[in-house]
Design a protein around this motif. Sequence first.
Motif: not given
Length: 420
Positions: A260, A369, A391, A420
């Motif tokens: 990340n 996601s 999202t 995810w």
Amino acid sequence: MIRKNGPLDFDVNAYTSSSVSTSINFWTQDRQTARLIFKLTKGGVPLPLAAVTGKLVLVMSDGSRFIRDVTIVDRVNGHAEYILSDQEIKHYGNVQAELNLYYTNDQSMSVHQFSFNISKSLIDQDIVPITEYYVDEFEALRAKINELYDEAILTIDELKAKFEDLEKIETKQGAQDKVDAALTKAKKYTDEHANNSEIHVVKDDTEKWNNGQLSKITADNGTPSIYVRDVNDSILDKFIDNGLGMGTFYAIAKSKDLPNNRSFRGFFHITDATNGKGTFGWVYATDYANNIYTNYLNNNVWSGWNRMLTEKDLSSTWNQVTLVTGTTKHFAGNPLKFSIRLNTLHLRGSFEGVPANDAVIARFAQKPSAKTVFVGATVGSYGSARFTLDTDGALRFDGMSANDNSFVSRFEINESIPLW
């Protein structure tokens, strides 16, 4: 200096009267000033006083006796003198005197006998002198004796010191015994020292060190062995380029190939390499939010980051959803709640009121996601309602379809949405 002189002219011959009574008169207060001056002749010419010592014998009226050296003033012209001492001048009365000459070749000669007088000064009327005897040679002898005594004492002390040194000298056997004892003691010490494994390196230690691991997992000062300080650098490429070995690393936030956008710290182990480049290995990385990720290098290809689940992920709690004001409200009997578990957003509960179509009724920090569409049940009239979780985390009411929309009073949701 001031003197009171008593001149005496003597011609040395065998016809002169045995004693001459002079008119010389000194006083008891004539200290250091009463001087007898002798002018000696022989056959009408000056008597040379070379290689000679003059002695003046003084016999005082009280019986005191002094024998003194006279001072030769002029050896060529036969002049000599004598200054009465403080001890002599205090003996008042008629003084019988005789001047004798002693030559270095052991000859001697009486020059003349004479007499003179010492009168008592008024200030000395109550003083009675003590009979004294003084001989220059005796005093010199006494000084010499004292000097010899001091030398003898010094010699005795030196001899004592030498005898002490002699006492310290040991026999050959005694010296050998001491040497043997010292050697025995030294051997015992060296044997004990050599066999002390606590302070000496033994063969097993050196073999252990020689066979030990030589690579390090940190720098000498404890900092990571690999750094990424440029956002354009890849931490995964750094691992491969490092080749075989284990190490630690630090990568700044937003640098390439991180799980990340946070900064990461961790450790890695490249277990195989070709031409100095890693081909197999693994890495554990932790971001500053305490999330742990793993990655695996398999034949030059990284499998991708996986986050390790924690107890927090496995034992989530239910929290009431914060609804956008003015759109709808919670049903008190079963309010709308959410929970995050295993990276999945779970929704359950009910809210009252019918919002406008396409209205955003809630916003979540947890974002999927991809856009997720799901349906919920209508209450009041049989049917369903459509919802979308976008999202950006926005939960939107898309619309409903019921037998009679006018009878719908609230909506029920029971949905699980993967993030995810």
